[in-house]
Design an enzyme around this catalytic site. Structure first.
Site, short mmCIF file in Angstrom:
data_model
loop_
_atom_site.label_atom_id
_atom_site.label_comp_id
_atom_site.label_asym_id
_atom_site.label_seq_id
_atom_site.Cartn_x
_atom_site.Cartn_y
_atom_site.Cartn_z
CG ASP A 67 -12.49 -1.43 -0.85
OD1 ASP A 67 -12.01 -0.96 0.20
OD2 ASP A 67 -13.08 -0.74 -1.69
CG ASP A 138 -15.17 4.84 -11.73
OD1 ASP A 138 -15.54 4.94 -10.53
OD2 ASP A 138 -14.42 3.93 -12.14
CG HIS A 140 -15.31 3.11 -7.69
ND1 HIS A 140 -14.24 3.55 -8.43
CD2 HIS A 140 -15.03 3.44 -6.41
CE1 HIS A 140 -13.35 4.11 -7.62
NE2 HIS A 140 -13.82 4.08 -6.39
CD GLU A 145 -13.24 0.66 -10.80
OE1 GLU A 145 -14.09 1.58 -10.78
OE2 GLU A 145 -12.02 0.86 -10.65
C1 F6R Z 1 -12.43 2.79 -0.41
C2 F6R Z 1 -13.37 2.52 -1.47
C3 F6R Z 1 -13.56 3.44 -2.62
C4 F6R Z 1 -13.47 4.91 -2.25
C5 F6R Z 1 -13.65 5.78 -3.48
C6 F6R Z 1 -13.55 7.25 -3.15
O1 F6R Z 1 -12.48 1.77 0.59
O2 F6R Z 1 -14.00 1.51 -1.43
O3 F6R Z 1 -14.82 3.19 -3.20
O4 F6R Z 1 -14.47 5.20 -1.29
O5 F6R Z 1 -12.67 5.44 -4.41
O6 F6R Z 1 -12.26 7.52 -2.68
P1 F6R Z 1 -11.93 8.90 -1.97
O7 F6R Z 1 -12.74 8.96 -0.74
O8 F6R Z 1 -10.46 8.82 -1.68
O9 F6R Z 1 -12.28 9.97 -2.94
#
Ligand code: F6R
Length: 262
Positions: A67, A138, A140, A145
């Site tokens: 992303d 959450d 995702h 989301e």
């Molecule tokens: C990042 C992504 C997100 C993160 C998620 C967890 O490329 O796609 O889904 O993996 O928000 O973030 P962290 O690892 O910072 O807790």
């Protein structure tokens, strides 16, 4: 789904780094799917260490980001393309152009063309062999989301306030966290041949329990991993705290035949 409960993030980094080294060793031209955020950092550190020790070359590998934020200036350090350059690329030996993210330079409807082009580029590379994932508090994955279709493809998404608050630690204030992103869809992610989700810390325990043991629902996009034939969830003790079958996962891992790999 396989759940591996490890002592900590470093152990997770060694385990998953080893799986990537094995993959690249047996499949020249392997295609990696790269996540950003905190969770994959121990893996990137392990890959850098293996490369420095002369044990690993990513010279023939390719990689696609999960992303990217929309609307940040091209030189912004929190662009995910910049994050991957800083945390992984500069420490290993990817060939120039081997790492690609969704193209967010377009504006308006042209972003949809960029999403279609990204899907086409992944397909042209032969698909993703191993996709690294984190999970949002959450539920995702990527930036899909809650409410994201489990069949979704790469597309623009709007971040929830909770995700923007989670990610505010990388910015001067929450107001600077972009609202919009391009993200691989859940359906795109499910096409990777091996999914590896990493989660550490108590703040991830509820999302991990839902992802692994909850009902499959678009309200918790990480539950889509249950639909994948080869999904591995690597968690520390704190992130595993909500798992009803934790003892079974430990027992299974302790007795896994070496030949099976991750
Ligand atoms: C990042 C992504 C997100 C993160 C998620 C967890 O490329 O796609 O889904 O993996 O928000 O973030 P962290 O690892 O910072 O807790």
């Amino acid at each position: 789904m396989e759940v591996v409960i490890v002592a900590g993030a470093d152990a997770a980094g060694r385990l998953v780094g080893g799986a990537i080294a094995d993959l690249v060793g047996r499949r020249p031209g392997a295609v990696l799917g790269l996540a950003t955020g905190s969770s994959p950092l121990p893996v990137y550190a392990d890959l850098a260490r293996r490369h420095a020790a002369g044990e690993l070359s990513l010279g023939s590998a390719r990689a696609f980001l999960l992303d990217e934020y929309v609307g940040l200036p091209p030189d912004h350090p929190q662009r995910y393309r910049a994050f991957i350059a800083r945390e992984l690329e500069r420490h290993v030996d990817f060939a120039p152009g081997a790492v690609q993210g969704p193209d967010v330079r377009a504006d308006g409807p042209a972003l949809l063309d960029a999403c279609a082009a990204y899907e086409a580029a992944i397909a042209a590379a032969g698909g993703i062999d191993l996709q690294l994932l984190g999970v949002g508090s959450d539920g995702h994955i990527g930036f899909n989301e809650p409410g994201s279709s489990l069949a979704s493809r790469t597309r623009p998404k709007t971040l929830t306030d909770s995700t923007r608050a989670d990610n505010a630690r990388f910015f001067a204030s929450v107001d600077q966290v972009p609202r919009h992103v391009l993200t691989q869809g859940v359906g795109t992610i499910l096409e990777a041949r091996h999914l590896v989700l990493l989660a550490f810390g108590a703040a991830k325990a509820a999302a991990v329990a839902q992802a692994v043991e909850g009902p499959v629902t678009a309200m918790v996009p990480a539950t889509a991993l249950q639909l994948h034939p080869h999904a591995t969830v690597v968690v520390d003790e704190a992130a595993a705290a909500g798992l009803a079958l934790a003892e079974y996962y430990r027992e299974t891992w302790a007795h896994k035949p070496d030949w099976q790999g991750l």
